[in-house]
Write a protein that holds these residues in place. Structure first.
Motif, PDB file in Angstrom:
ATOM      1  N   ARG A  68       0.841  -1.214   0.000  1.00 50.15           N
ATOM      2  CA  ARG A  68       0.000   0.000   0.000  1.00 50.15           C
ATOM      3  C   ARG A  68       0.868   1.253   0.000  1.00 50.15           C
ATOM      4  O   ARG A  68       0.604   2.206  -0.731  1.00 50.15           O
ATOM      5  N   ALA A  69       1.886   1.243   0.841  1.00 50.04           N
ATOM      6  CA  ALA A  69       2.781   2.412   0.914  1.00 50.04           C
ATOM      7  C   ALA A  69       3.467   2.642  -0.427  1.00 50.04           C
ATOM      8  O   ALA A  69       3.545   3.780  -0.903  1.00 50.04           O
ATOM      9  N   TRP A  70       3.954   1.573  -1.056  1.00 54.18           N
ATOM     10  CA  TRP A  70       4.632   1.708  -2.340  1.00 54.18           C
ATOM     11  C   TRP A  70       3.667   2.260  -3.393  1.00 54.18           C
ATOM     12  O   TRP A  70       4.006   3.181  -4.136  1.00 54.18           O
ATOM     13  N   ALA A  71       2.475   1.692  -3.464  1.00 54.70           N
ATOM     14  CA  ALA A  71       1.487   2.138  -4.459  1.00 54.70           C
ATOM     15  C   ALA A  71       1.125   3.611  -4.246  1.00 54.70           C
ATOM     16  O   ALA A  71       1.073   4.383  -5.205  1.00 54.70           O
ATOM     17  N   ARG A  72       0.887   3.999  -3.014  1.00 53.22           N
ATOM     18  CA  ARG A  72       0.533   5.402  -2.729  1.00 53.22           C
ATOM     19  C   ARG A  72       1.678   6.339  -3.085  1.00 53.22           C
ATOM     20  O   ARG A  72       1.456   7.431  -3.610  1.00 53.22           O
ATOM     21  N   GLN A  73       2.896   5.908  -2.812  1.00 57.74           N
ATOM     22  CA  GLN A  73       4.068   6.716  -3.121  1.00 57.74           C
ATOM     23  C   GLN A  73       4.213   6.922  -4.629  1.00 57.74           C
ATOM     24  O   GLN A  73       4.781   7.912  -5.079  1.00 57.74           O
ATOM     25  N   HIS A  74       3.650   6.009  -5.408  1.00 62.65           N
ATOM     26  CA  HIS A  74       3.761   6.087  -6.864  1.00 62.65           C
ATOM     27  C   HIS A  74       2.446   6.503  -7.530  1.00 62.65           C
ATOM     28  O   HIS A  74       2.237   6.250  -8.716  1.00 62.65           O
ATOM     29  N   GLY A  75       1.550   7.111  -6.773  1.00 60.30           N
ATOM     30  CA  GLY A  75       0.336   7.680  -7.340  1.00 60.30           C
ATOM     31  C   GLY A  75      -0.888   6.790  -7.319  1.00 60.30           C
ATOM     32  O   GLY A  75      -1.918   7.142  -7.881  1.00 60.30           O
ATOM     33  N   GLY A  76      -0.803   5.651  -6.668  1.00 59.15           N
ATOM     34  CA  GLY A  76      -1.950   4.755  -6.588  1.00 59.15           C
ATOM     35  C   GLY A  76      -2.758   4.971  -5.322  1.00 59.15           C
ATOM     36  O   GLY A  76      -2.445   5.833  -4.500  1.00 59.15           O
ATOM     37  N   THR A  77      -3.778   4.157  -5.166  1.00 53.07           N
ATOM     38  CA  THR A  77      -4.632   4.244  -3.976  1.00 53.07           C
ATOM     39  C   THR A  77      -4.180   3.298  -2.876  1.00 53.07           C
ATOM     40  O   THR A  77      -4.479   3.508  -1.718  1.00 53.07           O
ATOM     41  N   GLY A  78      -3.517   2.219  -3.267  1.00 52.53           N
ATOM     42  CA  GLY A  78      -3.085   1.227  -2.292  1.00 52.53           C
ATOM     43  C   GLY A  78      -4.161   0.221  -1.946  1.00 52.53           C
ATOM     44  O   GLY A  78      -4.028  -0.531  -0.978  1.00 52.53           O
TER      45      GLY A  78
ATOM     46  N   CYS B 273      -3.410  -6.484  -8.881  1.00 51.12           N
ATOM     47  CA  CYS B 273      -3.145  -6.212 -10.306  1.00 51.12           C
ATOM     48  C   CYS B 273      -1.692  -5.815 -10.525  1.00 51.12           C
ATOM     49  O   CYS B 273      -1.055  -6.255 -11.487  1.00 51.12           O
ATOM     50  N   LEU B 274      -1.166  -5.000  -9.639  1.00 48.47           N
ATOM     51  CA  LEU B 274       0.202  -4.516  -9.755  1.00 48.47           C
ATOM     52  C   LEU B 274       1.211  -5.654  -9.627  1.00 48.47           C
ATOM     53  O   LEU B 274       2.150  -5.752 -10.421  1.00 48.47           O
ATOM     54  N   VAL B 275       1.011  -6.537  -8.663  1.00 45.97           N
ATOM     55  CA  VAL B 275       1.918  -7.673  -8.480  1.00 45.97           C
ATOM     56  C   VAL B 275       1.841  -8.612  -9.679  1.00 45.97           C
ATOM     57  O   VAL B 275       2.869  -9.094 -10.173  1.00 45.97           O
ATOM     58  N   ALA B 276       0.641  -8.854 -10.170  1.00 43.96           N
ATOM     59  CA  ALA B 276       0.488  -9.729 -11.342  1.00 43.96           C
ATOM     60  C   ALA B 276       1.194  -9.124 -12.554  1.00 43.96           C
ATOM     61  O   ALA B 276       1.907  -9.828 -13.286  1.00 43.96           O
ATOM     62  N   ALA B 277       1.030  -7.820 -12.770  1.00 45.84           N
ATOM     63  CA  ALA B 277       1.684  -7.153 -13.898  1.00 45.84           C
ATOM     64  C   ALA B 277       3.199  -7.174 -13.720  1.00 45.84           C
ATOM     65  O   ALA B 277       3.941  -7.451 -14.661  1.00 45.84           O
ATOM     66  N   ARG B 278       3.669  -6.895 -12.512  1.00 41.12           N
ATOM     67  CA  ARG B 278       5.109  -6.906 -12.250  1.00 41.12           C
ATOM     68  C   ARG B 278       5.713  -8.278 -12.553  1.00 41.12           C
ATOM     69  O   ARG B 278       6.714  -8.389 -13.255  1.00 41.12           O
ATOM     70  N   ASP B 279       5.092  -9.316 -12.012  1.00 45.16           N
ATOM     71  CA  ASP B 279       5.624 -10.667 -12.204  1.00 45.16           C
ATOM     72  C   ASP B 279       5.648 -11.051 -13.687  1.00 45.16           C
ATOM     73  O   ASP B 279       6.614 -11.646 -14.167  1.00 45.16           O
ATOM     74  N   THR B 280       4.595 -10.691 -14.399  1.00 44.16           N
ATOM     75  CA  THR B 280       4.527 -11.010 -15.822  1.00 44.16           C
ATOM     76  C   THR B 280       5.544 -10.200 -16.610  1.00 44.16           C
ATOM     77  O   THR B 280       6.253 -10.736 -17.473  1.00 44.16           O
ATOM     78  N   LEU B 281       5.663  -8.912 -16.318  1.00 51.83           N
ATOM     79  CA  LEU B 281       6.650  -8.069 -16.993  1.00 51.83           C
ATOM     80  C   LEU B 281       8.073  -8.559 -16.721  1.00 51.83           C
ATOM     81  O   LEU B 281       8.912  -8.575 -17.631  1.00 51.83           O
ATOM     82  N   GLN B 282       8.353  -8.959 -15.496  1.00 49.33           N
ATOM     83  CA  GLN B 282       9.681  -9.484 -15.184  1.00 49.33           C
ATOM     84  C   GLN B 282       9.990 -10.702 -16.060  1.00 49.33           C
ATOM     85  O   GLN B 282      11.081 -10.818 -16.605  1.00 49.33           O
ATOM     86  N   ASP B 283       9.017 -11.598 -16.180  1.00 46.33           N
ATOM     87  CA  ASP B 283       9.212 -12.785 -17.022  1.00 46.33           C
ATOM     88  C   ASP B 283       9.438 -12.417 -18.479  1.00 46.33           C
ATOM     89  O   ASP B 283      10.291 -12.987 -19.153  1.00 46.33           O
ATOM     90  N   VAL B 284       8.683 -11.445 -18.968  1.00 48.44           N
ATOM     91  CA  VAL B 284       8.815 -11.020 -20.371  1.00 48.44           C
ATOM     92  C   VAL B 284      10.181 -10.395 -20.609  1.00 48.44           C
ATOM     93  O   VAL B 284      10.869 -10.732 -21.574  1.00 48.44           O
TER      94      VAL B 284
END
Length: 162
Positions: free
Chosen positions: A27-37, A44-55
Motif C-alpha cells: 500500500r505504501a509503495w502504491a501510494r508513493q507512486h500515485g496509486g490508492t493502495g 493487479c500490480l503484483v500480477a503485472a510486475r511478475d509477468t513483466l519481469q518474465d517477459v
C-alpha cells in the motif's frame, strides 16, 4: 515507475525481498507512486510486475501482457488547441496498465535497452541510457564491482593453479 516496479524484488543478502510482499508495504509503495493502495490495485500490480519481469527476462512471450489491456481504451480530446489522449481504465488496474504501456513504449522507442542485470545473483533490471548500449549491470557500484571482483578472483585462482 516501470523500472521501480520491476525492481521491487531485489536479492538482499542472498534472499529475495518483495517490496510489495505485505499489504502495508505494498500500500505504501502504491501510494508513493500515485496509486490508492487498495487490495485490488496491489493484486493487479503484483500480477503485472511478475509477468513483466518474465517477459523482460525472455521467459514468457510479450503476448501474455495482453490480458492486462483487456477493456482499456484511449480517448482523444482536443484541449488548448492540441490533441490529448486519456486512458480509460478502472482505477484498480491503472498502475498495472500504465506499466505495461510504458514497457511497450520502451520496446518501440528504445528497443533492447530495457533488460535484466547481468549479475546472475541479482534480480534487478536496468534501462541502458549509454550511447553504445553496453550497460550490463543495474548498478556499477553494486553488481558491476562484484562481477569484476569475481572475474579477477577467478583469473587469479586459475593462474595460481596453472
Amino acid at each position: 515507475m516501470l523500472l521501480e516496479l520491476l525492481n521491487t524484488t531485489p536479492v538482499v543478502e542472498g534472499s529475495t525481498r518483495d517490496a510489495l510482499g505485505t499489504l502495508s508495504a505494498g500500500r505504501a509503495w502504491a501510494r508513493q507512486h500515485g496509486g490508492t493502495g487498495s487490495s485490488e490495485e496491489l493484486s493487479c500490480l503484483v500480477a503485472a510486475r511478475d509477468t513483466l519481469q518474465d517477459v523482460v527476462r525472455g521467459e514468457r512471450e510479450p503476448a501474455c501482457l495482453g490480458e492486462f489491456l483487456n477493456g482499456v481504451s484511449s480517448v482523444p480530446d482536443i484541449s488548448g488547441g492540441k490533441l490529448e489522449w486519456s486512458l480509460e481504465v478502472p482505477a484498480a488496474r491503472r498502475m498495472a496498465v500504465e506499466s505495461v504501456l510504458t514497457w511497450a513504449g520502451l520496446q518501440e522507442t528504445k528497443p533492447g535497452r530495457f533488460r535484466p542485470c547481468a549479475n546472475p545473483q541479482c534480480q534487478r533490471f536496468l534501462l541502458d541510457r549509454s550511447k553504445p548500449n553496453s550497460a550490463r549491470w543495474c548498478s556499477m557500484a553494486e553488481c558491476g564491482n562484484r562481477m569484476k571482483a569475481r572475474r579477477h578472483y577467478q583469473r587469479a585462482k586459475e593462474a595460481r593453479n596453472s
